[in-house]
Motif scaffolding. Structure first.
Motif, PDB file in Angstrom:
ATOM      1  N   ALA A   1       0.832  -1.199   0.000  1.00 26.92           N
ATOM      2  CA  ALA A   1       0.000   0.000   0.000  1.00 26.92           C
ATOM      3  C   ALA A   1       0.868   1.252   0.000  1.00 26.92           C
ATOM      4  O   ALA A   1       0.708   2.139  -0.841  1.00 26.92           O
ATOM      5  CB  ALA A   1      -0.928  -0.020   1.209  1.00 26.92           C
ATOM      6  N   ALA A   2       1.807   1.320   0.933  1.00 23.11           N
ATOM      7  CA  ALA A   2       2.670   2.499   1.031  1.00 23.11           C
ATOM      8  C   ALA A   2       3.548   2.653  -0.202  1.00 23.11           C
ATOM      9  O   ALA A   2       3.801   3.772  -0.657  1.00 23.11           O
ATOM     10  CB  ALA A   2       3.535   2.414   2.288  1.00 23.11           C
ATOM     11  N   GLY A   3       4.002   1.522  -0.764  1.00 23.02           N
ATOM     12  CA  GLY A   3       4.842   1.583  -1.956  1.00 23.02           C
ATOM     13  C   GLY A   3       4.125   2.199  -3.140  1.00 23.02           C
ATOM     14  O   GLY A   3       4.703   2.990  -3.888  1.00 23.02           O
ATOM     15  N   LEU A   4       2.848   1.839  -3.319  1.00 22.36           N
ATOM     16  CA  LEU A   4       2.103   2.420  -4.434  1.00 22.36           C
ATOM     17  C   LEU A   4       1.882   3.913  -4.220  1.00 22.36           C
ATOM     18  O   LEU A   4       2.096   4.717  -5.138  1.00 22.36           O
ATOM     19  CB  LEU A   4       0.762   1.722  -4.653  1.00 22.36           C
ATOM     20  CG  LEU A   4      -0.033   2.324  -5.818  1.00 22.36           C
ATOM     21  CD1 LEU A   4       0.693   2.113  -7.147  1.00 22.36           C
ATOM     22  CD2 LEU A   4      -1.427   1.763  -5.877  1.00 22.36           C
ATOM     23  N   VAL A   5       1.471   4.304  -3.031  1.00 20.37           N
ATOM     24  CA  VAL A   5       1.221   5.723  -2.773  1.00 20.37           C
ATOM     25  C   VAL A   5       2.518   6.523  -2.888  1.00 20.37           C
ATOM     26  O   VAL A   5       2.531   7.617  -3.445  1.00 20.37           O
ATOM     27  CB  VAL A   5       0.522   5.934  -1.416  1.00 20.37           C
ATOM     28  CG1 VAL A   5       0.426   7.414  -1.071  1.00 20.37           C
ATOM     29  CG2 VAL A   5      -0.874   5.306  -1.451  1.00 20.37           C
ATOM     30  N   GLN A   6       3.614   5.970  -2.409  1.00 15.53           N
ATOM     31  CA  GLN A   6       4.909   6.663  -2.547  1.00 15.53           C
ATOM     32  C   GLN A   6       5.250   6.873  -4.018  1.00 15.53           C
ATOM     33  O   GLN A   6       5.652   7.956  -4.428  1.00 15.53           O
ATOM     34  CB  GLN A   6       6.010   5.867  -1.860  1.00 15.53           C
ATOM     35  CG  GLN A   6       7.361   6.524  -1.935  1.00 15.53           C
ATOM     36  CD  GLN A   6       8.439   5.690  -1.252  1.00 15.53           C
ATOM     37  OE1 GLN A   6       8.264   4.521  -0.945  1.00 15.53           O
ATOM     38  NE2 GLN A   6       9.566   6.314  -1.016  1.00 15.53           N
TER      39      GLN A   6
ATOM     40  N   ASP B   1      -3.736   1.590   5.335  1.00 17.44           N
ATOM     41  CA  ASP B   1      -2.308   1.783   5.594  1.00 17.44           C
ATOM     42  C   ASP B   1      -1.741   2.973   4.835  1.00 17.44           C
ATOM     43  O   ASP B   1      -0.683   3.499   5.199  1.00 17.44           O
ATOM     44  CB  ASP B   1      -1.531   0.520   5.208  1.00 17.44           C
ATOM     45  CG  ASP B   1      -1.910  -0.659   6.086  1.00 17.44           C
ATOM     46  OD1 ASP B   1      -1.784  -0.537   7.317  1.00 17.44           O
ATOM     47  OD2 ASP B   1      -2.349  -1.694   5.547  1.00 17.44           O
ATOM     48  N   ALA B   2      -2.410   3.385   3.772  1.00 19.01           N
ATOM     49  CA  ALA B   2      -1.948   4.515   2.957  1.00 19.01           C
ATOM     50  C   ALA B   2      -3.141   5.064   2.184  1.00 19.01           C
ATOM     51  O   ALA B   2      -4.133   4.359   1.980  1.00 19.01           O
ATOM     52  CB  ALA B   2      -0.852   4.070   1.997  1.00 19.01           C
TER      53      ALA B   2
ATOM     54  N   VAL C   1     -11.372  12.808  -4.307  1.00 17.75           N
ATOM     55  CA  VAL C   1     -10.944  11.414  -4.347  1.00 17.75           C
ATOM     56  C   VAL C   1     -10.598  10.961  -2.934  1.00 17.75           C
ATOM     57  O   VAL C   1     -10.044  11.723  -2.143  1.00 17.75           O
ATOM     58  CB  VAL C   1      -9.740  11.191  -5.296  1.00 17.75           C
ATOM     59  CG1 VAL C   1     -10.099  11.563  -6.721  1.00 17.75           C
ATOM     60  CG2 VAL C   1      -8.512  11.956  -4.850  1.00 17.75           C
ATOM     61  N   ARG C   2     -10.964   9.735  -2.640  1.00 15.85           N
ATOM     62  CA  ARG C   2     -10.521   9.081  -1.409  1.00 15.85           C
ATOM     63  C   ARG C   2     -10.085   7.680  -1.812  1.00 15.85           C
ATOM     64  O   ARG C   2     -10.866   6.735  -1.805  1.00 15.85           O
ATOM     65  CB  ARG C   2     -11.609   9.042  -0.338  1.00 15.85           C
ATOM     66  CG  ARG C   2     -11.038   8.499   0.991  1.00 15.85           C
ATOM     67  CD  ARG C   2     -12.010   8.528   2.137  1.00 15.85           C
ATOM     68  NE  ARG C   2     -12.383   9.848   2.604  1.00 15.85           N
ATOM     69  CZ  ARG C   2     -11.657  10.614   3.420  1.00 15.85           C
ATOM     70  NH1 ARG C   2     -10.477  10.203   3.830  1.00 15.85           N
ATOM     71  NH2 ARG C   2     -12.106  11.789   3.805  1.00 15.85           N
ATOM     72  N   HIS C   3      -8.825   7.581  -2.228  1.00 16.45           N
ATOM     73  CA  HIS C   3      -8.240   6.308  -2.620  1.00 16.45           C
ATOM     74  C   HIS C   3      -7.489   5.769  -1.408  1.00 16.45           C
ATOM     75  O   HIS C   3      -6.534   6.399  -0.936  1.00 16.45           O
ATOM     76  CB  HIS C   3      -7.294   6.485  -3.801  1.00 16.45           C
ATOM     77  CG  HIS C   3      -7.919   7.106  -5.011  1.00 16.45           C
ATOM     78  ND1 HIS C   3      -9.182   6.779  -5.458  1.00 16.45           N
ATOM     79  CD2 HIS C   3      -7.452   8.040  -5.868  1.00 16.45           C
ATOM     80  CE1 HIS C   3      -9.453   7.477  -6.550  1.00 16.45           C
ATOM     81  NE2 HIS C   3      -8.415   8.254  -6.815  1.00 16.45           N
ATOM     82  N   GLU C   4      -7.933   4.609  -0.898  1.00 15.26           N
ATOM     83  CA  GLU C   4      -7.344   4.038   0.308  1.00 15.26           C
ATOM     84  C   GLU C   4      -6.791   2.648   0.014  1.00 15.26           C
ATOM     85  O   GLU C   4      -7.380   1.885  -0.766  1.00 15.26           O
ATOM     86  CB  GLU C   4      -8.377   3.969   1.427  1.00 15.26           C
ATOM     87  CG  GLU C   4      -8.854   5.351   1.835  1.00 15.26           C
ATOM     88  CD  GLU C   4      -9.913   5.330   2.903  1.00 15.26           C
ATOM     89  OE1 GLU C   4      -9.765   6.054   3.885  1.00 15.26           O
ATOM     90  OE2 GLU C   4     -10.904   4.570   2.745  1.00 15.26           O
ATOM     91  N   PHE C   5      -5.677   2.339   0.670  1.00 11.07           N
ATOM     92  CA  PHE C   5      -4.943   1.109   0.400  1.00 11.07           C
ATOM     93  C   PHE C   5      -4.616   0.423   1.724  1.00 11.07           C
ATOM     94  O   PHE C   5      -4.199   1.083   2.681  1.00 11.07           O
ATOM     95  CB  PHE C   5      -3.655   1.440  -0.367  1.00 11.07           C
ATOM     96  CG  PHE C   5      -3.911   2.279  -1.592  1.00 11.07           C
ATOM     97  CD1 PHE C   5      -4.192   1.680  -2.812  1.00 11.07           C
ATOM     98  CD2 PHE C   5      -3.898   3.665  -1.516  1.00 11.07           C
ATOM     99  CE1 PHE C   5      -4.452   2.459  -3.935  1.00 11.07           C
ATOM    100  CE2 PHE C   5      -4.159   4.445  -2.627  1.00 11.07           C
ATOM    101  CZ  PHE C   5      -4.428   3.837  -3.840  1.00 11.07           C
TER     102      PHE C   5
ATOM    103  N   ARG D   1      -9.190   0.479  -2.309  1.00 12.04           N
ATOM    104  CA  ARG D   1     -10.563   0.967  -2.436  1.00 12.04           C
ATOM    105  C   ARG D   1     -10.451   2.362  -3.025  1.00 12.04           C
ATOM    106  O   ARG D   1      -9.974   3.297  -2.377  1.00 12.04           O
ATOM    107  CB  ARG D   1     -11.295   1.025  -1.099  1.00 12.04           C
ATOM    108  CG  ARG D   1     -12.740   1.473  -1.282  1.00 12.04           C
ATOM    109  CD  ARG D   1     -13.482   1.543   0.056  1.00 12.04           C
ATOM    110  NE  ARG D   1     -14.887   1.825  -0.137  1.00 12.04           N
ATOM    111  CZ  ARG D   1     -15.398   3.066  -0.305  1.00 12.04           C
ATOM    112  NH1 ARG D   1     -14.602   4.117  -0.305  1.00 12.04           N
ATOM    113  NH2 ARG D   1     -16.689   3.230  -0.468  1.00 12.04           N
ATOM    114  N   LEU D   2     -10.860   2.477  -4.275  1.00 15.00           N
ATOM    115  CA  LEU D   2     -10.703   3.708  -5.052  1.00 15.00           C
ATOM    116  C   LEU D   2     -12.060   4.390  -5.130  1.00 15.00           C
ATOM    117  O   LEU D   2     -13.028   3.799  -5.614  1.00 15.00           O
ATOM    118  CB  LEU D   2     -10.193   3.361  -6.444  1.00 15.00           C
ATOM    119  CG  LEU D   2      -8.992   2.408  -6.455  1.00 15.00           C
ATOM    120  CD1 LEU D   2      -8.732   1.882  -7.850  1.00 15.00           C
ATOM    121  CD2 LEU D   2      -7.770   3.075  -5.855  1.00 15.00           C
ATOM    122  N   CYS D   3     -12.141   5.606  -4.668  1.00 14.36           N
ATOM    123  CA  CYS D   3     -13.423   6.308  -4.619  1.00 14.36           C
ATOM    124  C   CYS D   3     -13.273   7.716  -5.185  1.00 14.36           C
ATOM    125  O   CYS D   3     -12.375   8.465  -4.779  1.00 14.36           O
ATOM    126  CB  CYS D   3     -13.909   6.382  -3.173  1.00 14.36           C
ATOM    127  SG  CYS D   3     -15.438   7.316  -2.979  1.00 14.36           S
TER     128      CYS D   3
END
Length: 153
Positions: free
Chosen positions: A13-18, A84-85, A102-106, A116-118
């Motif tokens: 999760a953190a890797g994608l957001v980073q 987590d991110a 947007v509220r994209h949560e991982f 969860r992509l919103c």
């Protein structure tokens, strides 16, 4: 709202957001735009907001909007405390009006992560646009996952 969920094998999760937030990458604008044929431009402006020009939800015409990832003031979707991110922010029209967000949560799971992509749209948005935009989210984020964690990385 337009919501899409992805179960991703590998990565974090953190890797994608980073990766998503790393505007210093040489390939940032190209990789963000290349993730979907409906993208005309995705870039980060000097003030930190993300500029997007795309055909949203199957619309025949492109729209331009900004996403301010430091502003959560008008979002209506509650945050998930188990995330987590996240990549979350308010969407703003070219005239400065808040038009959604947007509220994209991982969340990390064994062997990968769950996304969860919103996207929050204005209340007057047609249901067809909302359902078509789910496909858009699935395509762009699937490609961004490949770009972030795929072969050669």
């Amino acid at each position: 709202m337009s919501v899409c969920e992805l179960q991703v094998t590998g990565g974090s999760a953190a890797g994608l957001v980073q990766w998503f937030e790393d505007t210093s990458r040489d390939d940032y604008t190209r990789s963000m735009t290349a993730a979907h044929p409906d993208h005309f431009l995705i870039q980060t402006l000097p003030d930190g907001r993300q500029e997007v020009i795309e055909t949203t939800g199957g619309s025949p015409l492109p729209t331009r909007f900004l996403i301010d990832y430091t502003d959560l003031s008008t979002l209506t979707t509650p945050s998930d405390p188990a995330a987590d991110a996240e990549a979350t922010g308010v969407a703003i029209s070219g005239k400065g009006l808040h038009i959604g967000g947007v509220r994209h949560e991982f969340r990390d799971v064994p062997g990968g992560f769950h996304a969860r992509l919103c996207v929050e749209f204005p209340r007057t948005t047609l249901p067809r646009i909302l359902s078509e935009h789910r496909r858009h989210l699935a395509i762009e984020f699937s490609n961004w996952v490949e770009f972030a964690f795929g072969a050669g990385r």
